[in-house]
Scaffold this active site. Structure first.
Site, PDB file in Angstrom:
ATOM      1  N   GLY A  81     -55.129 -53.254 -66.469  1.00 33.09           N
ATOM      2  CA  GLY A  81     -55.503 -53.201 -65.086  1.00 33.09           C
ATOM      3  C   GLY A  81     -53.682 -53.945 -65.366  1.00 33.09           C
ATOM      4  N   VAL A 126     -36.245 -54.858 -67.626  1.00 28.87           N
ATOM      5  CA  VAL A 126     -36.503 -53.585 -68.716  1.00 28.87           C
ATOM      6  C   VAL A 126     -35.357 -52.566 -68.199  1.00 28.87           C
ATOM      7  CG1 VAL A 126     -37.541 -51.495 -69.069  1.00 28.87           C
ATOM      8  CG2 VAL A 126     -38.386 -53.855 -69.719  1.00 28.87           C
ATOM      9  N   ARG A 177     -56.008 -45.173 -66.519  1.00 31.10           N
ATOM     10  CA  ARG A 177     -56.339 -45.299 -67.855  1.00 31.10           C
ATOM     11  C   ARG A 177     -56.670 -43.816 -67.961  1.00 31.10           C
ATOM     12  NH1 ARG A 177     -59.069 -50.273 -65.442  1.00 31.10           N
ATOM     13  NH2 ARG A 177     -58.612 -51.475 -66.594  1.00 31.10           N
ATOM     14  N   ASP A 192     -54.682 -55.015 -74.204  1.00 30.06           N
ATOM     15  CA  ASP A 192     -54.504 -54.460 -75.583  1.00 30.06           C
ATOM     16  C   ASP A 192     -55.199 -52.796 -75.980  1.00 30.06           C
ATOM     17  OD1 ASP A 192     -57.638 -54.856 -74.353  1.00 30.06           O
ATOM     18  OD2 ASP A 192     -58.336 -55.542 -75.950  1.00 30.06           O
ATOM     19  N   THR A 250     -52.004 -59.153 -68.498  1.00 30.60           N
ATOM     20  CA  THR A 250     -53.127 -58.620 -67.614  1.00 30.60           C
ATOM     21  C   THR A 250     -53.528 -59.846 -67.917  1.00 30.60           C
ATOM     22  OG1 THR A 250     -55.403 -59.048 -69.316  1.00 30.60           O
ATOM     23  CG2 THR A 250     -53.826 -58.685 -70.599  1.00 30.60           C
ATOM     24  N   ILE A 251     -54.231 -60.274 -66.385  1.00 34.46           N
ATOM     25  CA  ILE A 251     -54.769 -62.309 -66.152  1.00 34.46           C
ATOM     26  C   ILE A 251     -55.142 -62.694 -67.152  1.00 34.46           C
ATOM     27  CG2 ILE A 251     -54.243 -61.298 -63.321  1.00 34.46           C
ATOM     28  CD1 ILE A 251     -57.557 -61.541 -63.549  1.00 34.46           C
ATOM     29  N   ASP A 252     -55.771 -61.677 -68.189  1.00 34.25           N
ATOM     30  CA  ASP A 252     -57.042 -61.881 -68.875  1.00 34.25           C
ATOM     31  C   ASP A 252     -56.645 -63.040 -69.966  1.00 34.25           C
ATOM     32  OD1 ASP A 252     -58.966 -60.856 -67.284  1.00 34.25           O
ATOM     33  OD2 ASP A 252     -59.260 -59.394 -68.925  1.00 34.25           O
ATOM     34  N   ASP A 272     -56.120 -62.556 -73.077  1.00 35.77           N
ATOM     35  CA  ASP A 272     -56.416 -61.863 -74.436  1.00 35.77           C
ATOM     36  C   ASP A 272     -55.559 -61.542 -75.216  1.00 35.77           C
ATOM     37  OD1 ASP A 272     -56.439 -59.879 -72.644  1.00 35.77           O
ATOM     38  OD2 ASP A 272     -58.373 -59.128 -72.740  1.00 35.77           O
ATOM     39  N   MET A 280     -63.350 -63.331 -63.129  1.00 35.46           N
ATOM     40  CA  MET A 280     -62.281 -62.469 -64.419  1.00 35.46           C
ATOM     41  C   MET A 280     -62.597 -62.846 -65.860  1.00 35.46           C
ATOM     42  SD  MET A 280     -60.548 -59.291 -62.672  1.00 35.46           S
ATOM     43  CE  MET A 280     -61.088 -58.566 -61.704  1.00 35.46           C
ATOM     44  N   GLY A 281     -62.611 -62.099 -66.703  1.00 31.63           N
ATOM     45  CA  GLY A 281     -62.690 -62.582 -68.177  1.00 31.63           C
ATOM     46  C   GLY A 281     -63.243 -61.956 -68.890  1.00 31.63           C
ATOM     47  N   ARG A 282     -62.932 -60.350 -69.285  1.00 31.96           N
ATOM     48  CA  ARG A 282     -64.158 -59.749 -69.651  1.00 31.96           C
ATOM     49  C   ARG A 282     -64.536 -60.560 -71.337  1.00 31.96           C
ATOM     50  NH1 ARG A 282     -61.964 -54.374 -70.018  1.00 31.96           N
ATOM     51  NH2 ARG A 282     -59.954 -55.626 -70.463  1.00 31.96           N
ATOM     52  N   GLU A 322     -68.525 -78.051 -61.878  1.00 28.78           N
ATOM     53  CA  GLU A 322     -69.540 -78.842 -62.429  1.00 28.78           C
ATOM     54  C   GLU A 322     -69.785 -78.360 -64.113  1.00 28.78           C
ATOM     55  OE1 GLU A 322     -69.277 -79.175 -59.455  1.00 28.78           O
ATOM     56  OE2 GLU A 322     -68.367 -81.801 -59.961  1.00 28.78           O
ATOM     57  N   SER A 381     -73.065 -81.672 -54.200  1.00 29.57           N
ATOM     58  CA  SER A 381     -73.135 -79.925 -53.920  1.00 29.57           C
ATOM     59  C   SER A 381     -72.430 -79.885 -55.320  1.00 29.57           C
ATOM     60  CB  SER A 381     -71.379 -79.647 -52.811  1.00 29.57           C
ATOM     61  OG  SER A 381     -70.817 -80.339 -53.237  1.00 29.57           O
TER      62      SER A 381
HETATM   63  O1  F6P Z   1     -57.380 -57.131 -66.253  1.00 28.97           O
HETATM   64  C1  F6P Z   1     -58.844 -57.117 -66.796  1.00 28.97           C
HETATM   65  C2  F6P Z   1     -60.035 -57.811 -65.862  1.00 28.97           C
HETATM   66  O2  F6P Z   1     -59.248 -58.395 -65.546  1.00 28.97           O
HETATM   67  C3  F6P Z   1     -60.971 -58.307 -66.473  1.00 28.97           C
HETATM   68  O3  F6P Z   1     -61.113 -59.122 -66.807  1.00 28.97           O
HETATM   69  C4  F6P Z   1     -61.882 -56.936 -66.187  1.00 28.97           C
HETATM   70  O4  F6P Z   1     -62.897 -56.754 -66.338  1.00 28.97           O
HETATM   71  C5  F6P Z   1     -61.273 -55.509 -65.220  1.00 28.97           C
HETATM   72  O5  F6P Z   1     -59.626 -56.235 -65.644  1.00 28.97           O
HETATM   73  C6  F6P Z   1     -61.825 -55.255 -64.119  1.00 28.97           C
HETATM   74  O6  F6P Z   1     -61.285 -54.280 -63.996  1.00 28.97           O
HETATM   75  P1  F6P Z   1     -60.790 -52.653 -63.875  1.00 28.97           P
HETATM   76  O7  F6P Z   1     -62.036 -52.805 -62.040  1.00 28.97           O
HETATM   77  O8  F6P Z   1     -59.768 -52.356 -63.400  1.00 28.97           O
HETATM   78  O9  F6P Z   1     -61.264 -51.587 -64.812  1.00 28.97           O
END
Ligand code: F6P
Length: 328
Positions: free
Chosen positions: A15, A27, A76, A107, A130-132, A134, A174-176, A192, A220
C-alpha cells in the site's frame, strides 16, 4: 564504505503511503552524494521481475518531496512469491548491474526482501512505509503522521454535521491489524468511543458507554472504529445493532477509505523520509544488510527485518486510558 556497491535499486511495494516520494528522493540523492548510481524500480517486485528500471540522478527527483503516492508506483506481485519469479528478478538485477536494494513498504514487502536475500545473498535494506504504523522497530512509519492529520481533519468535519443533527456517527478508519490511527484520532478529535483490534470492547459495553454519554447531556457522538476491530461487526452492522437497541440515537456511518492514504506528506513525514533514505543507503555502503531503518527516541536505528515483521508495534496503553478519561 564498502567498495562492492556501485549501484542501488529502490522500489516501493504494498500500500502506498505519503512520504514514499520523499524517501525515494532521499535514496536517489544519497547515492548521488556518495558517487554511486541509483535505479528506480517501477511497480515494486513485479517491475523487478520485468526489468522495469530507470536510472535516476539527483535532478530526476526534483519536485516530489511534497507529493503523495509514489512516483515509482506500487504493486503486489504474486509471481515474486514463487522461486521462479524471484530468480527472474535476480537475473534482471544482475543484468542491470544493481548490487543492492532499498525496499520501501510494509511487512509483506519486507518478507519478500528477506526471502530474496536468503536465496541470492543479495544486500537489502528496508524503509517502513505504511499509514498503519504496524511495524516493530520504529515509533513511526512513513505516512502515519500524515494519515493521522488527514483523518482528524475528516472527523472534525463529520462532527460539524453530527452536532447540527444530534446524530451518532460510526466512522471507520484504516488499520487492518492495529488501532494506532483509530486510538490517536479518537483522542485527537475527541471521540466518545474507540474500537480497536487490540481491545475487545464488546457490544454491551459499547451500548453502556453510549447510554452514559447520552445521560451526561451529549446530543451527538462520534465512535471511531478501526477496520480490524475485534467486535467482529462492520460499521454498518454496528449501526443496525445500535438502531435496534437505542432508538434515542439517529445513527449514520462514514467509511473514510483510501482518502486516508493520499495527500501531501506532513513536514514530519518528509523529514523522517529524508533521514531514513540517508540511513538506508549509508548502511548498505557500510556493508550492512537485511535490516530496517527506524526511528526511536528521535534517533535512526536499525532492526533486523525478521524482528521488524514478527515483533509487535504495541498500542500505547496510556493513550487508551487518556481516551477513557476524556469521554467523562
Ligand atoms: O496501507 C495499509 C492499509 O491501509 C490497511 O489499513 C488496509 O487494510 C489496506 O491498506 C487496504 O489496502 P488495499 O486496498 O490497497 O488492499
Amino acid at each position: 564504505m564498502s567498495k562492492n556497491i556501485k549501484k542501488i535499486g529502490v522500489l516501493t511495494s504494498g500500500g502506498d503511503a505519503p512520504g514514499m516520494n520523499a524517501a525515494i528522493r532521499s535514496v536517489v540523492r544519497t547515492c548521488a552524494y556518495h558517487g554511486i548510481e541509483c535505479a528506480g524500480i517501477f511497480r515494486g517486485y513485479q517491475g523487478m521481475i520485468e526489468g522495469d528500471f530507470k536510472t535516476m540522478d539527483a535532478r530526476s527527483v526534483k519536485g516530489i518531496i511534497n507529493k503523495g503516492g509514489t512516483m515509482l508506483k506500487s504493486a503486489r506481485s504474486k509471481e515474486f512469491m514463487t522461486p521462479e519469479g524471484r530468480k527472474k528478478a535476480y537475473d534482471q538485477l544482475i543484468k542491470a548491474n544493481i548490487d543492492a536494494l532499498v525496499v520501501i513498504g510494509g511487512d509483506g514487502s519486507f518478507t519478500g526482501a528477506m526471502v530474496f536475500n536468503k536465496e541470492f545473498d543479495f544486500p537489502v535494506m528496508g524503509i517502513p512505509g505504511t499509514i498503519d504504523n504496524d511495524i516493530y522497530g520504529s515509533t513511526h512509519t512513513l505516512g502515519y503522521d500524515t494519515a493521522l492529520n488527514t483523518v482528524v481533519d475528516a472527523v472534525d468535519k463529520i462532527r460539524d454535521t453530527a452536532s447540527s443533527h444530534d446524530r451518532l456517527f460510526f466512522i471507520e478508519v484504516m488499520g487492518r491489524d492495529v488501532g494506532h490511527i483509530a486510538l490517536n484520532v479518537g483522542v485527537g478529535a475527541g471521540a466518545e468511543e474507540v474500537l480497536i483490534p487490540e481491545e475487545d470492547l464488546g457490544l454491551d459495553r459499547l451500548l453502556e458507554s453510549l447510554h452514559r454519554s447520552k445521560k451526561s447531556g451529549k446530543s451527538s457522538s462520534i465512535v471511531i472504529v478501526a477496520e480490524g476491530d475485534k467486535i467482529g461487526k462492520n460499521v454498518f452492522e454496528l449501526k443496525d445493532y445500535v438502531d435496534e437497541h437505542m432508538s434515542e440515537y439517529e445513527v449514520r456511518v462514514s467509511v473514510l477509505g483510501h482518502m486516508q492514504r493520499g495527500g501531501s506528506p506532513s513536514c514530519f513525514d518528509r523529514v523522517l523520509a529524508s533521514r531514513m533514505g540517508v540511513k538506508a543507503v549509508e548502511s548498505l555502503l557500510e556493508g550492512k544488510s537485511t535490516l530496517m531503518v527506524g526511528l526511536m527516541h528521535d534517533d535512526m536505528v536499525l532492526t533486523p527485518l525478521d524482528q521488524a515483521i514478527k515483533g509487535q508495534s504495541k498500542i500505547n496503553l496510556e493513550l487508551l486510558r487518556v481516551s477513557e478519561i476524556m469521554t467523562t
